[in-house]
Design an enzyme around this catalytic site. Structure first.
Site, mmCIF file in Angstrom:
data_model
loop_
_atom_site.group_PDB
_atom_site.id
_atom_site.type_symbol
_atom_site.label_atom_id
_atom_site.label_comp_id
_atom_site.label_asym_id
_atom_site.label_seq_id
_atom_site.Cartn_x
_atom_site.Cartn_y
_atom_site.Cartn_z
ATOM 1 N N GLY A 178 54.201 30.825 43.859
ATOM 2 C CA GLY A 178 54.912 32.056 43.552
ATOM 3 C C GLY A 178 53.958 33.185 43.240
ATOM 4 O O GLY A 178 53.077 33.046 42.389
ATOM 5 N N ILE A 268 58.440 30.611 40.351
ATOM 6 C CA ILE A 268 59.324 30.987 41.466
ATOM 7 C C ILE A 268 60.571 31.728 40.993
ATOM 8 O O ILE A 268 61.574 31.764 41.697
ATOM 9 C CB ILE A 268 59.725 29.750 42.286
ATOM 10 C CG1 ILE A 268 60.416 28.696 41.393
ATOM 11 C CG2 ILE A 268 58.500 29.148 42.973
ATOM 12 C CD1 ILE A 268 61.005 27.538 42.170
ATOM 13 N N ALA A 318 62.333 42.742 30.254
ATOM 14 C CA ALA A 318 62.627 42.917 28.836
ATOM 15 C C ALA A 318 63.102 44.330 28.523
ATOM 16 O O ALA A 318 64.060 44.526 27.763
ATOM 17 C CB ALA A 318 61.388 42.585 28.003
ATOM 18 N N HIS A 443 41.741 66.633 31.005
ATOM 19 C CA HIS A 443 40.586 66.165 31.770
ATOM 20 C C HIS A 443 39.486 65.730 30.812
ATOM 21 O O HIS A 443 39.215 66.426 29.821
ATOM 22 C CB HIS A 443 40.054 67.303 32.645
ATOM 23 C CG HIS A 443 38.803 66.952 33.397
ATOM 24 N ND1 HIS A 443 38.813 66.164 34.522
ATOM 25 C CD2 HIS A 443 37.501 67.270 33.162
ATOM 26 C CE1 HIS A 443 37.579 66.016 34.963
ATOM 27 N NE2 HIS A 443 36.756 66.685 34.152
#
Length: 464
Positions: A178, A268, A318, A443
């Site tokens: 998975g 999975i 969640a 920045h």
């Protein structure tokens, strides 16, 4: 005594709903079968997993410290201390939920809750049973890991998200079935700790719900880290072996292959916990194993709502459960609340590199008939990413061509799970690609890469 609200389950959806109900002045009780509050997310899901991911990242930084001018005589991994720290974080926050219950006058009721219909809930605690009554009930029973047919999880070889968190040592090899969020997160963790990791995914690409370009970038990064990838692979047989497990699988070319590993993680997907919660005693409608609920999270049983992983056609996340709990309680308390726009729900995958996404993928937007314009900005052009030494990945913006409506944003790279929230706010505020272009960003920050992604939609990126 009749409660204003009974909540079955104290996971993220359940405890958030209960606390908000307490804030609204409702008489509320939460029924929880486990010893500690918090549910799967807190104890064997989101929190311990993200703790391990953070410690794995710190370990990698330490190993590579010399490139920053930080020399060391040797780095040693102390997995026992890592596990101890992980457990301390979990316990701290479980106690935090207990404190918040007391603060907001939420009653914690120990036992297994089962719907009886007619506003009644049976609570079983050991050999003791009692029946509670409530004007409103929220079913928040969560989910558990799905297992391949014929396999059973154990603490030694075949693992789910629960057992893998209890490992006492780093395994030399790990196979993962998975490549969704759980699979790729644990792949990141254990590869950073030195484990030889192989991922087997039945679908053609990693993280298949994400934008295709994100999947390709993650595959490139994982291969660079030495993670073996087998996509389009079907596992045919798993059997115990002397030193772990042996797997037989069919690869993407139809060839039969074998793989041995000391541990196997089955990742999975998750199965909703809707068995043995009393659904049959109610008028609740089901879609396969999931509960059908409306936009206010109401089921067909009067006075009963459902939230979280058990709800049909909603993401098993969640933060989705939390918001569903707030919507349900707001409606119960007579407050002015809006239903959830699931298209504006962020997905966050905490592997390295991180993935954050919201809205439509480019392919989905085109499939739905939108006239699409795409902007893409690489983190290689961002000064803060250079400072961090994290140059891989990009910000991709999918916008509607005529008016600049933001249809989706997809980020893979440093702090992607944090950066995606700017895109969520932008979409929920009906901002456009053009308005984000003219919004000043500090920045040097990683957030500038998000702005540059929007600049790219118009072909006006400064640093690329």
């Amino acid at each position: 005594m009749e409660y204003d609200l009974l909540v079955i389950g104290s996971g993220p959806g359940g405890y958030v709903a209960a606390i908000r109900a307490g804030q609204y002045g409702l008489n509320v009780g939460v029924i929880e079968k486990d010893k500690m509050l918090g549910g799967t997310c807190l104890h064997v899901g989101c929190i311990p997993t993200k703790a391990l991911l953070h410690y794995a990242e710190l370990y990698e930084h330490a190993l590579n410290g010399e490139q920053w001018g930080i020399k060391h005589s040797g780095i040693e991994l102390d997995f026992k201390t890592i596990n101890k720290r992980k457990t301390e974080v979990v316990i701290k926050h479980a106690k935090g939920v207990e404190f918040l219950f007391k603060k907001n006058k939420v009653e914690s009721i120990r036992g297994y809750g089962r719907l009886l219909g007619g506003g009644k809930v049976e609570v079983t605690d050991g050999g003791h049973r009692r029946t509670l009554s409530a004007k409103n009930i929220i079913l928040a029973s969560g989910s558990e890991a799905r297992m391949l047919p014929g396999l059973e999880a154990d603490s030694n070889r075949i693992l789910t998200n629960i057992e893998i968190l209890d490992l006492e040592d780093v395994p030399p090899s790990l196979a993962i079935i998975g490549a969704g969020a759980v699979g790729v997160e644990f792949a990141s963790i254990f590869r950073s700790f030195g484990t030889e990791v192989t991922i087997l995914e039945m679908l053609p690409r990693l993280v298949p719900i994400e934008d295709e370009e994100v999947s390709r970038e993650l595959a490139r990064s994982f291969k660079k880290k030495g993670i073996r990838l087998e996509v389009g692979a079907k596992v045919n047989k798993v059997k115990n072996a002397r030193n772990g497990v042996d797997l037989e699988y069919t690869d993407s070319k139809g060839e039969q292959k074998e793989l041995s590993a000391q541990k196997l993680l089955v990742a999975i997907g998750r199965k909703p916990n809707t068995d043995n919660v009393g659904i049959e005693n109610t008028k609740i409608k089901m879609d396969r194993d999931f509960v059908v609920a409306d936009e206010w999270m109401r089921t067909a049983e009067p006075g009963v709502c459902a939230i979280g992983d058990i709800v049909a056609d909603t993401p098993q996340l969640a933060h989705v459960a939390m918001m569903e709990g707030l919507v349900a309680v707001g409606r119960i308390a007579g407050k002015d609340v809006a239903p959830i726009n699931y298209l504006q729900n962020p997905s966050a995958t905490y592997c390295e590199p991180q993935i954050g996404s919201v809205g439509l993928t480019e392919a989905k937007a085109r499939d739905e008939g939108h006239s699409v314009k795409v902007g893409k900005f690489p983190f290689a052009g961002n000064s803060k990413a250079s400072i961090l030494g994290s140059h891989g990945g990009f910000v991709k913006v999918v916008a509607e061509e005529r008016y600049g409506e933001i249809l989706g944003v997809h980020i893979i790279g440093p702090s992607a799970t944090e950066l995606i929230n700017e895109a969520v706010v932008a979409m929920s505020s009906e901002a456009t690609a053009g308005s984000i272009m003219t919004t000043i960003h500090a920045h040097p920050t990683l957030a500038e890469a998000v702005q540059e992604g929007f600049n790219s939609v118009a072909g006006l990126a400064i640093n690329a």
